[in-house]
Each structure stands twice: as structure tokens, then as C-alpha cells.
Design a protein around this motif. Structure first.
Motif, PDB file in Angstrom:
ATOM      1  N   GLY A 123       0.284  -7.601   8.293  1.00  0.00           N
ATOM      2  CA  GLY A 123       0.070  -6.288   7.689  1.00  0.00           C
ATOM      3  C   GLY A 123      -0.737  -5.311   8.523  1.00  0.00           C
ATOM      4  O   GLY A 123      -0.897  -4.161   8.119  1.00  0.00           O
ATOM      5  N   ARG A 157      -7.035   0.143  -2.039  1.00  0.00           N
ATOM      6  CA  ARG A 157      -6.869  -1.191  -2.591  1.00  0.00           C
ATOM      7  C   ARG A 157      -6.690  -1.017  -4.095  1.00  0.00           C
ATOM      8  O   ARG A 157      -7.428  -0.300  -4.748  1.00  0.00           O
ATOM      9  CB  ARG A 157      -8.097  -2.031  -2.310  1.00  0.00           C
ATOM     10  N   GLY A 216       0.613  -1.557   9.011  1.00  0.00           N
ATOM     11  CA  GLY A 216      -0.309  -0.577   8.438  1.00  0.00           C
ATOM     12  C   GLY A 216      -0.439   0.647   9.328  1.00  0.00           C
ATOM     13  O   GLY A 216      -0.480   1.781   8.846  1.00  0.00           O
ATOM     14  N   GLN A 225       0.850  -1.168   0.000  1.00  0.00           N
ATOM     15  CA  GLN A 225       0.000   0.000   0.000  1.00  0.00           C
ATOM     16  C   GLN A 225       0.890   1.223   0.000  1.00  0.00           C
ATOM     17  O   GLN A 225       1.829   1.312   0.778  1.00  0.00           O
ATOM     18  CB  GLN A 225      -0.890   0.004   1.238  1.00  0.00           C
ATOM     19  N   ARG A 268       1.312  -5.323   2.332  1.00  0.00           N
ATOM     20  CA  ARG A 268      -0.024  -5.859   2.557  1.00  0.00           C
ATOM     21  C   ARG A 268       0.053  -7.383   2.673  1.00  0.00           C
ATOM     22  O   ARG A 268       0.678  -8.039   1.868  1.00  0.00           O
ATOM     23  CB  ARG A 268      -0.968  -5.476   1.416  1.00  0.00           C
TER      24      ARG A 268
END
Length: 129
Positions: free
Chosen positions: A85, A16, A89, A10, A106
Motif C-alpha cells: 500500500g 484513517r 498510496g 483510502q 490500504r
């Protein structure tokens, strides 16, 4: 049976990506790692890192990563990862908000190994959290 898709990374938009874009971003992150152009930081706990990690990474567990920003070069991209992840994140979001060119692997180390990527030490595993 074909291997699962490579773990997507990401980026700044933290959205996404369609499969082709995800592969492209994952390939870019892999090149950054291979060329040592990106800093790769494991935010898992020490026992998890010791069990298996991405070769050439640095370890800064989640409890200390915010306290060690001085050890992370703001002029180079940084890829954070953890087991799945989630923790990485959170680190990615915080660093991105503070101006770093930060990325999240991810799917974490689980996706990394499912794709067939190697871990250190030899025979390393993805430890439970």
C-alpha cells in the motif's frame, strides 16, 4: 481465528476510517472491482505482477504510471494497489491531486490475500519487493 479485516481503501479524504467505515469503503471498492466499474491498477514491478495479481487488473509500474495517464480513464474511479500500500498510496495521491477519483488499497496485496481474496494466475503469490 477470524480473518483480518478486509483491506480498507483510502478515498478522497485519505484519512484513517473507523472500522465500520473502513469495511464500508472496502466493500464499495470490492463492488467497483467486481462490477468492473473501477479500473484496478497494479503499480508494482513486472516480476511482482507476474507472480500474482488481482484478476482483471492492469499493470503500470510506478516508474511509468505518470507517463501513461492517457491509458487511464478519468471518467471512471481508479483503485491503485501494490504489495503493502505504500507505492500505490503515492500514485493515489498524485492522481487525486490531478483530478482523478482515485483510491488506494490500504495494506496492498498482502492484506488482499490475507482476507482470502484470489490472485491470478492460479497459485499466484505476493512477491517480495
Amino acid at each position: 481465528m477470524s480473518p483480518p479485516p478486509h483491506p480498507a481503501v483510502q478515498g478522497k479524504d485519505n484519512d484513517r476510517f473507523p472500522e465500520s467505515a473502513a469495511r464500508s469503503r472496502a466493500d464499495q471498492a470490492r463492488r467497483l472491482v467486481d462490477e468492473r466499474a473501477a479500473q484496478v491498477i497494479d503499480v508494482r514491478e513486472r516480476y511482482e505482477h507476474d507472480a500474482g495479481h488481482i484478476p482483471g487488473d492492469a499493470h503500470l509500474d510506478m516508474q511509468h504510471v505518470a507517463l501513461r495517464t492517457d491509458s487511464i480513464d478519468k471518467e471512471r474511479p481508479v483503485v491503485f494497489y501494490c504489495r503493502a500500500g505504500i507505492r500505490s498510496g503515492m500514485a493515489t495521491e498524485a492522481f487525486r491531486a490531478a483530478g482523478w477519483d482515485a483510491y488506494n488499497l490500504r495494506g496492498g496485496l498482502i492484506a488482499w490475500t490475507e482476507y482470502g481474496e484470489m490472485l491470478e494466475p492460479t497459485g499466484g503469490i505476493v512477491a517480495e519487493h
